[in-house]
Design an enzyme around this catalytic site. Sequence first.
Site, PDB file in Angstrom:
ATOM      1  CD  GLU A  97      -2.710  -1.335  -0.078  1.00  0.00           C
ATOM      2  OE1 GLU A  97      -2.941  -0.332  -0.774  1.00  0.00           O
ATOM      3  OE2 GLU A  97      -3.080  -2.481  -0.398  1.00  0.00           O
ATOM      4  CG  HIS A 100      -1.007   1.418  -4.406  1.00  0.00           C
ATOM      5  ND1 HIS A 100      -0.860   1.164  -5.755  1.00  0.00           N
ATOM      6  CD2 HIS A 100      -1.589   0.310  -3.865  1.00  0.00           C
ATOM      7  CE1 HIS A 100      -1.338  -0.051  -6.018  1.00  0.00           C
ATOM      8  NE2 HIS A 100      -1.768  -0.587  -4.896  1.00  0.00           N
TER       9      HIS A 100
END
Length: 227
Positions: A97, A100
Amino acid sequence: MGGYLIYFIILLIVPIWANMKVKSTYKKYSKVSSDSGLTGAEVARDILDRNGLQNVAVEPFRGMLSDHYDPRSKTVRLSESNYYGHSIAGAAVAAHEVGHAIQDKEGYAPLRIRHALVPVANIGSNFSFILILAGMLMQAANLFFLGIIFMAAAVIFQIVTLPVEFNASSRAMEQIAATGMIRSDEQKGARKVLNAAALTYVAAALVALLELLRFVLMFVGMNNSDE
């Protein structure tokens, strides 16, 4: 007949298999504590800080495998088990994550394209089948074709998602390996978790593409029967 059988096997079995694969792999490695003892939250925070992303927050989020990065609020949200846990799976997901967030900072082109496609993809997902069904029932080729256009937008979104997810996983492995958050003998498990998660996106894109192809062929058949 054989072609339809293969089609339905892919349509029904592949997504189920991919979902079972990611859940079983995650479950296995969520029970294996990393040697570093870092929680998912600590892994995310450390990688963010190392990449100059002190402005990105890390928060717990309810639900299993609900982990995501919100580019609007600049927040990495981790499911509670990953946020508070010390597992290899949690570290891998947290790093993914953050991948990202790094993409967002760098203006990674596929991520920007995916963000731009979100409104169109949502419309496509919600209305394409309605338009296609209406076109079939009313024998209205224009409605059918409009439904296909909307569906194609949703399919493009699924396809663009693939490089975004694979790149985030690649960044994740680089970060946790370079910083020593995951030992070399633990990296195999982390990679398995990320690869299993990637399978769900591949399965979704494959199913969406096959659905689009089926309706395109139906549309061509409808037009040929009218001639």
